[in-house]
Design an enzyme around this catalytic site. Structure first.
Site, short mmCIF file in Angstrom:
data_model
loop_
_atom_site.label_atom_id
_atom_site.label_comp_id
_atom_site.label_asym_id
_atom_site.label_seq_id
_atom_site.Cartn_x
_atom_site.Cartn_y
_atom_site.Cartn_z
N GLU A 162 0.72 -1.07 -0.14
CA GLU A 162 0.16 0.05 -0.07
C GLU A 162 0.96 1.33 -0.04
O GLU A 162 0.35 2.43 0.29
CB GLU A 162 -1.06 0.05 1.24
CG GLU A 162 -2.07 -1.26 1.23
CD GLU A 162 -3.29 -0.91 0.54
OE1 GLU A 162 -3.95 0.12 0.54
OE2 GLU A 162 -3.82 -1.95 -0.09
N HIS A 234 -4.40 1.54 7.53
CA HIS A 234 -2.82 1.85 7.11
C HIS A 234 -2.22 2.22 8.39
O HIS A 234 -2.88 3.14 9.39
CB HIS A 234 -2.85 3.02 6.03
CG HIS A 234 -3.26 2.57 4.50
ND1 HIS A 234 -4.21 3.50 3.93
CD2 HIS A 234 -3.11 1.42 3.85
CE1 HIS A 234 -4.45 2.79 2.72
NE2 HIS A 234 -3.82 1.78 2.64
N CYS A 351 -2.88 11.38 3.57
CA CYS A 351 -3.37 10.27 2.81
C CYS A 351 -3.10 11.06 1.32
O CYS A 351 -2.92 10.39 0.32
CB CYS A 351 -4.73 9.93 2.78
SG CYS A 351 -5.17 8.96 4.25
O1 SUG Z 1 -7.97 2.85 0.56
N1 SUG Z 1 -10.69 5.16 0.72
C1 SUG Z 1 -9.25 4.81 0.63
C2 SUG Z 1 -8.58 5.63 1.79
C3 SUG Z 1 -7.14 5.60 1.60
C4 SUG Z 1 -6.39 6.45 2.82
N2 SUG Z 1 -4.97 6.48 2.39
C5 SUG Z 1 -4.23 6.56 3.47
N3 SUG Z 1 -4.40 6.12 4.98
N4 SUG Z 1 -2.57 6.58 3.14
C6 SUG Z 1 -8.76 3.54 1.04
O2 SUG Z 1 -9.37 2.64 1.95
C7 SUG Z 1 -12.86 4.66 -0.15
C8 SUG Z 1 -13.70 4.38 -1.31
C9 SUG Z 1 -14.97 4.28 -1.33
O3 SUG Z 1 -15.50 3.74 -0.25
O4 SUG Z 1 -15.77 4.75 -2.15
C10 SUG Z 1 -11.36 4.51 -0.26
O5 SUG Z 1 -10.94 3.77 -1.18
#
Ligand code: SUG
Length: 420
Positions: A162, A234, A351
């Site tokens: 990730e 994460h 993020c």
């Molecule tokens: O991968 N949300 C992302 C958020 C990513 C956050 N990134 C970090 N923590 N670095 C994920 O879970 C939600 C999309 C949706 O539900 O429509 C989403 O993909």
């Protein structure tokens, strides 16, 4: 040659929506089916970039990926009777969270003296697993000078990766050799967790080898399974590092003291700023995203923490921040920003950015931001980004056209038509 940290924020794409696609991401699950506001989301992201630029920091950006992804819809033979989650995956604007675009090892850390970038395979989630080749295409342009940068392929799909969200770097200065800490989760079948661990240890180890890191300055740390179970999908939801400082919740790692010792063995100057459970519970930290902050070194050498406005609205979190500022600690400013549209999908300030240590002169200037370019981006967003998307509109051909036209207008405005 002057190496500096440049934050590359993802511009929020015109199809931004709430489809509840990310198991283990509590914000994503709890906003499933809400109406989204792509224009407001993109403007919030741009305002954060401007605010960081106003601090005197260099700023870059990455562009939204092509959506809806027709190739994915075709490969999965998605039709009118298919699960709507498949359709939503192909429409996801999730590449906005560029902390998951790649893992980046700055030049002073690597064997060949180049900055190495490995796009994250993001295989745990369908909607994210479609990102890496398009992300890599952008990285190859932005960091195309192979005297200074090496761009790898993603790690094979057997091991989830990730990217920078599970990677921290400690250093005396950004342009000096650093210690890289990779944080992985034990698989759910071993821990019994209800949520997946997205970062596999073997992916982290492979990235470290690919980047030619010195084993004496590389640390592998297990994430606390309790943190994953509480919604820290994460590591950057519960810890962030910058310079000598590790800012972390007391329950971020499987064995907190051993984690500090392992880093300290490689980096004796480590300063830990730990938030105890009785000041801010793990649940409250995850709800407010206190640790999903940008911990930045300002031009005067002091550090600032850029937190989401949810932190200000939490009595416990704000009390802790005020206490920290009153103490003589290394973090001297807390700046709150409104990224609520992204937060509702589990994406805070950290993020939304990928940190790259580089000489700005070696980066394709089309990916670097200044005020004039921010104005140009803002007017494209204002003119083309949908104001509101209802969940039932996902899949609508007229909306698909609008989303494509919007992205195309942005590429044209930035003279990046080759990404079309
Ligand atoms: O991968 N949300 C992302 C958020 C990513 C956050 N990134 C970090 N923590 N670095 C994920 O879970 C939600 C999309 C949706 O539900 O429509 C989403 O993909």
């Amino acid at each position: 040659m002057s190496l500096t940290e440049i934050n590359f924020d993802g511009i929020v794409g015109p199809s931004h929506n709430y489809a509840g696609l990310s198991l283990g991401n509590i914000a994503s699950a709890s906003h499933k089916g809400d109406a989204s506001f792509p224009r407001a989301a993109a403007l919030q992201g741009l305002a954060k970039m401007r605010s960081n630029m106003a601090l005197g920091l260099p700023q870059g950006f990455l562009l939204p990926l092509p959506r809806p992804n027709d190739a994915l819809l075709h490969e999965l033979a998605v039709g009118p009777d298919s699960d709507r989650a498949l359709l939503a995956a192909a429409w996801s604007a999730s590449s906005m969270w560029t902390a998951n675009a790649a893992t980046v090892s700055p030049a002073p850390d690597t064997a060949d003296g180049r900055c190495h970038l490995t796009p994250a395979n993001l295989v745990t989630m369908l909607h994210r697993g479609q990102e890496w080749r398009d992300t890599q295409a952008q990285l190859r342009i932005a960091f195309g000078d192979d005297r200074h940068f090496a761009i790898h392929d993603a790690i094979p799909a057997s091991f989830g990766d990730e990217g920078a969200a599970n990677h921290m770097r400690l250093c005396e200065r950004h342009d000096a050799p650093g210690v890289e800490a990779f944080v992985y989760g034990k698989p759910a079948h071993e821990t019994g967790s209800r949520f997946p661990a997205r970062q596999h240890e073997q992916a982290s180890r492979a990235v470290a080898r690919l980047h030619g890191l010195d084993p004496a300055r590389t640390v592998f740390i297990e994430q606390n399974p309790e943190a994953i179970a509480a919604g820290a999908f994460h590591n950057d939801v519960v810890a962030v590092a910058n310079g000598r400082v590790l800012f972390t919740h007391a329950r971020a790692f499987a064995d907190q003291e051993s984690a500090y010792e392992a880093i300290r063995a490689a980096f004796p100057a480590l300063e830990v700023v730990e938030v105890p459970e009785d000041a801010v519970s793990l649940e409250e930290a995850i709800r407010t995203y206190l640790f999903n902050a940008q911990l930045l070194t300002l031009p005067d050498g002091t550090m600032a923490l850029v937190v989401p406005s949810e932190c200000r609205e939490s009595a416990a979190v704000w009390r802790w921040c005020e206490g920290m500022l009153a103490s003589n600690g290394p973090i001297r400013r807390v700046i709150s920003v409104d990224v609520k549209q992204s937060m509702a999908n589990g994406g805070g300030p950290a993020c939304l950015r990928l940190r790259v240590v580089a000489d700005p002169a070696t980066v394709d200037p089309r990916f670097l931001l200044d005020e004039a370019k921010a104005d140009r981006i803002e007017s494209v967003i204002a003119a083309h980004w949908p104001e509101r998307i209802e969940p039932g509109q996902i899949g609508d051909p007229a909306l698909a056209d609008r989303v494509r036209t919007a992205r195309r207008a942005l590429l044209d405005a930035l003279e990046l038509g080759e990404l079309a």
